[in-house]
Scaffold this motif. Structure first.
Motif, PDB file in Angstrom:
ATOM      1  N   ALA A   1       0.827  -1.205   0.000  1.00 36.61           N
ATOM      2  CA  ALA A   1       0.000   0.000   0.000  1.00 36.61           C
ATOM      3  C   ALA A   1       0.857   1.249   0.000  1.00 36.61           C
ATOM      4  CB  ALA A   1      -0.907  -0.001   1.221  1.00 36.61           C
ATOM      5  N   THR A   2       0.401   2.247  -0.712  1.00 31.31           N
ATOM      6  CA  THR A   2       1.085   3.534  -0.694  1.00 31.31           C
ATOM      7  C   THR A   2       0.233   4.568   0.020  1.00 31.31           C
ATOM      8  OG1 THR A   2       0.120   3.988  -2.859  1.00 31.31           O
ATOM      9  CG2 THR A   2       2.339   3.101  -2.824  1.00 31.31           C
ATOM     10  N   ALA A   3      -1.082   4.266   0.168  1.00 35.19           N
ATOM     11  CA  ALA A   3      -1.961   5.182   0.893  1.00 35.19           C
ATOM     12  C   ALA A   3      -2.071   4.700   2.330  1.00 35.19           C
ATOM     13  CB  ALA A   3      -3.322   5.207   0.198  1.00 35.19           C
ATOM     14  N   ALA A   4      -3.156   5.102   3.024  1.00 39.96           N
ATOM     15  CA  ALA A   4      -3.338   4.699   4.411  1.00 39.96           C
ATOM     16  C   ALA A   4      -3.427   3.183   4.505  1.00 39.96           C
ATOM     17  CB  ALA A   4      -4.615   5.329   4.959  1.00 39.96           C
ATOM     18  N   ALA A   5      -2.866   2.631   5.609  1.00 38.34           N
ATOM     19  CA  ALA A   5      -2.846   1.183   5.762  1.00 38.34           C
ATOM     20  C   ALA A   5      -4.259   0.642   5.889  1.00 38.34           C
ATOM     21  CB  ALA A   5      -2.035   0.819   7.008  1.00 38.34           C
ATOM     22  N   PRO A   6      -4.565  -0.479   5.228  1.00 35.97           N
ATOM     23  CA  PRO A   6      -5.899  -1.063   5.313  1.00 35.97           C
ATOM     24  C   PRO A   6      -6.227  -1.478   6.738  1.00 35.97           C
ATOM     25  CG  PRO A   6      -4.603  -2.074   3.561  1.00 35.97           C
ATOM     26  CD  PRO A   6      -3.679  -1.246   4.361  1.00 35.97           C
ATOM     27  N   THR A   7      -7.488  -1.338   7.115  1.00 35.10           N
ATOM     28  CA  THR A   7      -7.917  -1.718   8.456  1.00 35.10           C
ATOM     29  C   THR A   7      -9.151  -2.589   8.384  1.00 35.10           C
ATOM     30  OG1 THR A   7      -9.237   0.294   8.648  1.00 35.10           O
ATOM     31  CG2 THR A   7      -7.023   0.367   9.555  1.00 35.10           C
ATOM     32  N   ALA A   8      -9.331  -3.427   9.420  1.00 32.44           N
ATOM     33  CA  ALA A   8     -10.515  -4.271   9.520  1.00 32.44           C
ATOM     34  C   ALA A   8     -11.631  -3.491  10.192  1.00 32.44           C
ATOM     35  CB  ALA A   8     -10.176  -5.529  10.322  1.00 32.44           C
TER      36      ALA A   8
END
Length: 763
Positions: A7-14
């Motif tokens: 990822a280059t944007a905000a880290a994915p979250t659950a």
């Protein structure tokens, strides 16, 4: 193949706010477009039957891409020394962190590598002795058996010296013409024999026992010299000179089996008489702390060494002593306190090697790392599994992501998250069956969920022994004059904590007896050409069937013979040696990895060519061959739980448990025997353990005796007879603490095994 990206944007979250590793469209090996979110800084356990795709997802996709991307950050010059890694077959991978793989690969058989060198404990101990040892003899290198300063000059730091038994090379009663040389490759009229017989240094008609001192020296030890043989000059060497150059300079594992057998017979290894096997020179052995030299410390059981180091106080090396104590305490805590620092690394089991590697990371200052473990409970008694669980949780609590491939319910129970793959193995697997918490897994209708609470019951009636194999006065390693009768005609299980002496007792005193067959997890010797079809003898009836169906000779259908692709010589891969750089393997462009010539691939058996048949999993091949020897061999492979194994799969890709089950399948064709199995549940899913127990029962009912070294409570509960070794590991073990039925163990004994078996059966 599509690319994997971070990822280059905000880290994915659950949904619960935790950051996640996003896997999208994973297709490595048998994975079928698997997309899953794995929570970061949590402990995730990956479950599923053998061959379901767990390793393909965890090791082949997530860890492989992380390590490949880290390698790409190095300069081109540094990368040229690293193995080339291809991108995994996955649409996208987001939010990866640096991955450290802690696997069960053996730590190499380098004779200079020990537990101490592998953990840096020896380095710290050397510094302590260089500062505090009396008399003072120099810097830390003076205490190293791997440097000229510290190594024993006689054995050069190996600890052993080798000698060749001449009477294993020759028959002194015979002449050369009568075949006096018994070394492989030196038969009468062979090329080597002709050079020796025509050298002129001795008469080929003279019996060796009649040789003069000079003739004997020329025959055995003469350095290389040109001699006239026939019409030309050839190089003559004494027999021992030639053997040392041609055989003893090679790696033992690379030798052909008959050469290896000869070397094992003819070469005698003994502790070096000058250093007593300590590997060190006189100066290093003279320096002592509280009466002990560094060799004494290295030979001590690690739990005892930790106690010894704990008593040393010196402000000049206080931080170093604290680090060494912490490292030794970690080794004890992880269940390896019975080892010693001078234990050769190559003698460790896969499970022991994995735990030694794990210790390196416990004290690390790194956080937010992804640790990847491959069945970390292998070789562990239920008592030790609890320790392992504590260590996994400690790694997680430091802020790391911990990914564990595991079958044991005790480890699944502590997971924050579970990913279950399946539903079956090979082509029947590769699908995401469940992703969520443990409670959800229990409630799910997956194979793993249904078996999570499953317990094997005690036998209602145990079988009666038909005699016994007696062991008397066993004192190998930590065994203490053990006397025990191992019953025959039943399922006998030998158990005890890691390092208690189980393997020393069974492998040391029963293996090698007449009628005893050992199926263990050691690597199967063979080249990269070897596969289940060649190893089991299955290829012979397959080749015959193809030859008969097409009216051609069987040799065409062997990738090691006439039918082999000439470009890759039947390997399917072309290996390019890049000199100083790592070699590269690429799929052969001529045969596209199929290994055979185009002509051979035109011949068919019931619509399939030889390459397609070798690509079949065992289960499919069993249906394809309805009768004959091929079906019988394939039936045995199904019996031992290998339905997903491809017939042409290279043997070096098999796990330890798979290797053991493959050996068992081969030995099942033998007449009634005594089978010794070493942890056969390794790598088995909970559902497959029942199948293993049924197989063991079938072996016993067919007139065999089965002796199993095992920690799995299901196998203990199913046994007719238990032998418990202990009470602890190392010098705290080595005794028989119980022998009898599982019911008697639970009712009357208070050993660690008894406590855990009561808990298992009662839960």
């Amino acid at each position: 193949m599509t690319t994997a990206t971070t990822a280059t944007a905000a880290a994915p979250t659950a949904a619960d706010g935790h950051q996640v590793i996003q896997v999208r469209g994973a297709r490595e090996n048998n994975l079928v477009d698997v997309s899953v979110d794995i929570p970061k800084r949590r402990l995730t356990v990956f479950t599923g039957v053998s061959g379901s795709g767990k390793s393909s997802l965890v090791f082949g996709t997530i860890a492989a891409e992380s390590q490949r991307m880290i390698n790409e950050t190095y300069t081109a010059f540094i990368q040229s020394f690293m193995p080339s890694q291809s991108r995994p077959d996955v649409d996208a991978l987001h939010n990866l962190s640096a991955a450290i793989v802690v696997d069960q690969e053996r730590m190499g058989a380098n004779s200079r590598s020990t537990v101490g060198t592998a953990t840096d404990a020896s380095t710290m101990l050397r510094i302590v002795f260089s500062r505090l040892g009396t008399p003072h003899i120099g810097t830390s290198t003076a205490f190293s058996f791997n440097t000229p300063d510290g190594m024993c000059p006689r054995c050069e730091g190996i600890g052993q010296v080798s000698d060749i038994d001449v009477d294993q090379l020759v028959d002194r009663e015979l002449s050369l013409n009568e075949g006096a040389i018994t070394v492989p490759g030196f038969a009468v009229d062979s090329w080597y024999w002709q050079v020796m017989a025509n050298s002129g240094f001795f008469s080929p008609d003279k019996k060796l026992k009649e040789f003069t001192e000079q003739e004997w020296a020329d025959f055995l030890h003469r350095p290389a010299v040109k001699v006239k043989v026939g019409s030309g000059n050839q190089t003559y060497e004494g027999l021992i000179t030639k053997i040392q150059r041609t055989y003893l300079s090679k790696d033992r594992e690379s030798m052909q089996s008959h050469i290896r057998a000869f070397v094992d017979r003819a070469v005698v290894f003994a502790d070096c008489p000058e250093c007593g096997g300590s590997r060190l020179g006189p100066a290093a052995l003279s320096s002592r702390i509280d009466g002990l030299n560094i060799a004494d410390c290295s030979a001590m059981q690690i739990s005892d060494l930790a106690e010894f180091i704990g008593k040393i106080e010196d402000p000049g090396v206080a931080p170093l002593l604290a680090n060494l104590r912490g490292l030794l305490d970690s080794l004890v805590e992880i269940g390896l306190g019975y080892l010693s620092l001078d234990r050769p690394a190559g003698t460790l089991s896969g499970g022991e090697a994995q735990r030694v590697k794990m210790v390196r990371h416990l004290g690390s200052s790194l956080t937010d790392v992804t640790y990847v473990f491959d069945e970390p409970t292998t070789g562990l008694h239920p008592h030790d599994i609890r320790r392992m669980n504590d260590l996994l949780l400690r790694l997680r609590d430091k802020g790391n992501t911990v990914l564990v491939v595991e079958h044991k319910p005790e480890v699944i129970a502590i997971a924050d998250h579970v990913v279950d793959l399946g539903p079956g193995a090979g082509t029947a697997g590769g699908h995401l069956c469940y992703s969520g918490d443990v409670a959800g897994l229990r409630a799910s209708d997956t194979l793993t969920g249904r078996h999570l609470g499953h317990r094997a019951r005690l036998r209602e009636q145990v079988r009666k022994p038909r005699g016994a194999l007696s062991i008397k006065g066993a004192d190998l390693h930590n065994l203490k004059d053990v006397q025990v009768d191992v019953p025959l005609g039943v399922l006998a299980v030998v158990t005890g904590v890691a390092g208690s002496g189980k393997s020393s007792l069974i492998h040391g005193y029963l293996a090698g007896r007449d009628g005893v067959v050992v199926a263990d997890q050691s690597p199967i010797r063979g080249s990269r050409r070897s596969n289940p079809a060649t190893y089991t003898g299955l290829l012979n009836p397959v080749r015959t069937a193809f030859a008969k169906a097409n009216g051609v000779k069987p040799a065409l259908f062997s990738a090691n013979s006439e039918g082999a692709c000439p470009n890759c010589n039947g390997l399917g891969l072309v290996y390019t040696d890049l000199a100083m750089m790592a070699g590269v393997a690429s799929v052969c462009e001529e045969c596209e990895g199929k290994r055979f010539t185009p002509e051979v691939l035109t011949y068919r058996l019931r619509g399939r060519n030889i390459s397609e048949v070798l690509d079949m999993p065992v289960e499919e091949a069993h249906a394809f061959f309805p009768t004959g020897q091929a079906r019988a061999i394939l039936g045995r492979l199904l019996d031992v739980g290998l339905p997903y194994l491809r017939l042409g799969q290279p043997l070096n890709t098999l796990s330890g448990g798979e290797r053991q089950r493959l050996k068992l399948a081969i030995n099942m064709a033998e007449k009634a025997s005594t089978y010794i199995l070493d942890e056969p549940t390794t790598g088995l899913h909970l559902a497959d353990v029942d199948k293993l127990l049924a197989l063991l029962d079938r072996l016993v009912e067919n007139g065999n005796s089965v002796i199993v070294i095992e920690h799995h409570q299901a196998v203990m509960a199913h046994a007719d007879w238990l032998i418990d070794i202990g009470p602890g590991g190392g010098h705290d073990g080595g005794r028989v603490v119980f022998e009898g039925t599982p019911a008697t163990l639970m009712a009357e004994a208070d050993t660690l095994t008894a406590r855990h078996l009561r808990e298992y059966v009662g839960s």
